[in-house]
Design a protein around this motif. Structure first.
Motif, PDB file in Angstrom:
ATOM      1  N   LEU A   8       0.864  -1.172   0.000  1.00  0.00           N
ATOM      2  CA  LEU A   8       0.000   0.000   0.000  1.00  0.00           C
ATOM      3  C   LEU A   8       0.901   1.221   0.000  1.00  0.00           C
ATOM      4  O   LEU A   8       1.804   1.328   0.839  1.00  0.00           O
ATOM      5  CB  LEU A   8      -0.888   0.005   1.247  1.00  0.00           C
ATOM      6  CG  LEU A   8      -1.816   1.198   1.430  1.00  0.00           C
ATOM      7  CD1 LEU A   8      -2.954   1.151   0.407  1.00  0.00           C
ATOM      8  CD2 LEU A   8      -2.378   1.225   2.841  1.00  0.00           C
ATOM      9  N   SER A   9       0.680   2.124  -0.943  1.00  0.00           N
ATOM     10  CA  SER A   9       1.508   3.324  -1.010  1.00  0.00           C
ATOM     11  C   SER A   9       0.648   4.539  -1.338  1.00  0.00           C
ATOM     12  O   SER A   9      -0.473   4.407  -1.812  1.00  0.00           O
ATOM     13  CB  SER A   9       2.609   3.163  -2.069  1.00  0.00           C
ATOM     14  OG  SER A   9       2.036   3.060  -3.354  1.00  0.00           O
ATOM     15  N   HIS A  16      -2.741   3.569  -3.227  1.00  0.00           N
ATOM     16  CA  HIS A  16      -2.759   2.455  -4.173  1.00  0.00           C
ATOM     17  C   HIS A  16      -2.383   1.172  -3.438  1.00  0.00           C
ATOM     18  O   HIS A  16      -1.422   1.151  -2.668  1.00  0.00           O
ATOM     19  CB  HIS A  16      -1.738   2.661  -5.298  1.00  0.00           C
ATOM     20  CG  HIS A  16      -1.991   3.878  -6.113  1.00  0.00           C
ATOM     21  ND1 HIS A  16      -2.830   3.874  -7.196  1.00  0.00           N
ATOM     22  CD2 HIS A  16      -1.529   5.129  -6.002  1.00  0.00           C
ATOM     23  CE1 HIS A  16      -2.859   5.088  -7.721  1.00  0.00           C
ATOM     24  NE2 HIS A  16      -2.085   5.870  -6.997  1.00  0.00           N
ATOM     25  N   LEU A  17      -3.120   0.121  -3.707  1.00  0.00           N
ATOM     26  CA  LEU A  17      -2.814  -1.203  -3.179  1.00  0.00           C
ATOM     27  C   LEU A  17      -2.474  -2.089  -4.371  1.00  0.00           C
ATOM     28  O   LEU A  17      -3.218  -2.100  -5.358  1.00  0.00           O
ATOM     29  CB  LEU A  17      -4.024  -1.773  -2.437  1.00  0.00           C
ATOM     30  CG  LEU A  17      -3.884  -3.184  -1.900  1.00  0.00           C
ATOM     31  CD1 LEU A  17      -2.918  -3.215  -0.718  1.00  0.00           C
ATOM     32  CD2 LEU A  17      -5.228  -3.732  -1.486  1.00  0.00           C
ATOM     33  N   PHE A  34      -7.513   3.608  -4.385  1.00  0.00           N
ATOM     34  CA  PHE A  34      -8.516   4.069  -3.427  1.00  0.00           C
ATOM     35  C   PHE A  34      -8.958   5.495  -3.704  1.00  0.00           C
ATOM     36  O   PHE A  34      -9.866   5.999  -3.046  1.00  0.00           O
ATOM     37  CB  PHE A  34      -7.967   3.984  -1.998  1.00  0.00           C
ATOM     38  CG  PHE A  34      -7.847   2.574  -1.483  1.00  0.00           C
ATOM     39  CD1 PHE A  34      -8.948   1.911  -0.973  1.00  0.00           C
ATOM     40  CD2 PHE A  34      -6.634   1.920  -1.510  1.00  0.00           C
ATOM     41  CE1 PHE A  34      -8.838   0.614  -0.503  1.00  0.00           C
ATOM     42  CE2 PHE A  34      -6.510   0.627  -1.042  1.00  0.00           C
ATOM     43  CZ  PHE A  34      -7.612  -0.028  -0.539  1.00  0.00           C
ATOM     44  N   GLY A  35      -8.296   6.152  -4.629  1.00  0.00           N
ATOM     45  CA  GLY A  35      -8.655   7.521  -4.947  1.00  0.00           C
ATOM     46  C   GLY A  35      -7.991   8.509  -4.009  1.00  0.00           C
ATOM     47  O   GLY A  35      -7.269   8.136  -3.094  1.00  0.00           O
ATOM     48  N   ILE A  39      -6.461  10.208   4.282  1.00  0.00           N
ATOM     49  CA  ILE A  39      -6.606   9.195   5.316  1.00  0.00           C
ATOM     50  C   ILE A  39      -6.190   7.830   4.770  1.00  0.00           C
ATOM     51  O   ILE A  39      -6.584   7.440   3.663  1.00  0.00           O
ATOM     52  CB  ILE A  39      -8.061   9.144   5.819  1.00  0.00           C
ATOM     53  CG1 ILE A  39      -8.435  10.504   6.412  1.00  0.00           C
ATOM     54  CG2 ILE A  39      -8.264   8.035   6.835  1.00  0.00           C
ATOM     55  CD1 ILE A  39      -9.898  10.652   6.724  1.00  0.00           C
ATOM     56  N   VAL A  40      -5.427   7.081   5.548  1.00  0.00           N
ATOM     57  CA  VAL A  40      -5.014   5.736   5.162  1.00  0.00           C
ATOM     58  C   VAL A  40      -6.245   4.834   5.098  1.00  0.00           C
ATOM     59  O   VAL A  40      -7.073   4.851   6.018  1.00  0.00           O
ATOM     60  CB  VAL A  40      -4.011   5.163   6.195  1.00  0.00           C
ATOM     61  CG1 VAL A  40      -3.636   3.735   5.840  1.00  0.00           C
ATOM     62  CG2 VAL A  40      -2.781   6.043   6.310  1.00  0.00           C
ATOM     63  N   PRO A  41      -6.405   4.050   4.022  1.00  0.00           N
ATOM     64  CA  PRO A  41      -7.537   3.120   3.958  1.00  0.00           C
ATOM     65  C   PRO A  41      -7.513   2.159   5.153  1.00  0.00           C
ATOM     66  O   PRO A  41      -6.447   1.693   5.572  1.00  0.00           O
ATOM     67  CB  PRO A  41      -7.301   2.358   2.646  1.00  0.00           C
ATOM     68  CG  PRO A  41      -6.465   3.281   1.824  1.00  0.00           C
ATOM     69  CD  PRO A  41      -5.596   4.011   2.799  1.00  0.00           C
ATOM     70  N   THR A  42      -8.682   1.866   5.693  1.00  0.00           N
ATOM     71  CA  THR A  42      -8.779   0.986   6.850  1.00  0.00           C
ATOM     72  C   THR A  42      -8.353  -0.439   6.486  1.00  0.00           C
ATOM     73  O   THR A  42      -8.298  -0.807   5.303  1.00  0.00           O
ATOM     74  CB  THR A  42     -10.228   0.927   7.378  1.00  0.00           C
ATOM     75  OG1 THR A  42     -11.047   0.315   6.365  1.00  0.00           O
ATOM     76  CG2 THR A  42     -10.745   2.304   7.737  1.00  0.00           C
TER      77      THR A  42
END
Length: 95
Positions: A8-9, A16-17, A34-35, A39-42
């Motif tokens: 994940l970056s 992006h994952l 993730f767009g 905020i970091v995606p959960t």
């Protein structure tokens, strides 16, 4: 079962994952965007994204966070965060 590395970056405000498939017919990088978000995606959102790419976490998977300089060997360079974990194909060995 074969394991792969999911990462994940964040670049330019977009998370992006992707899964690094370096030994599968050369190289491929299935990815999920993730767009834009500060905020970091959960963990749940990351899990859903991986499932959408055809992967699940390995039994002992944990996210490990590291930081990298955008410009190597420059202490004043912006820091890039990178998270990684181990995954496997949801359907067996084939990605």
């Amino acid at each position: 079962m074969k394991e792969y590395t999911a990462q994940l970056s964040n670049r330019g405000g977009r998370w992006h994952l992707y899964v690094a498939l370096l030994d599968v017919q050369g190289c491929s990088w299935p990815e999920h965007d993730f767009g834009p978000s500060p905020i970091v995606p959960t963990a749940a959102a990351r899990s859903r994204a991986l499932a959408g790419l055809g992967f699940v976490f390995t039994d002992d998977a944990e996210w490990a966070w590291t930081e990298h300089s955008e410009i190597v060997d420059d202490d004043a360079s912006p820091v890039l965060l990178l998270a990684s974990t181990r995954v496997r194909s949801r359907d067996g060995d084939a990605p």
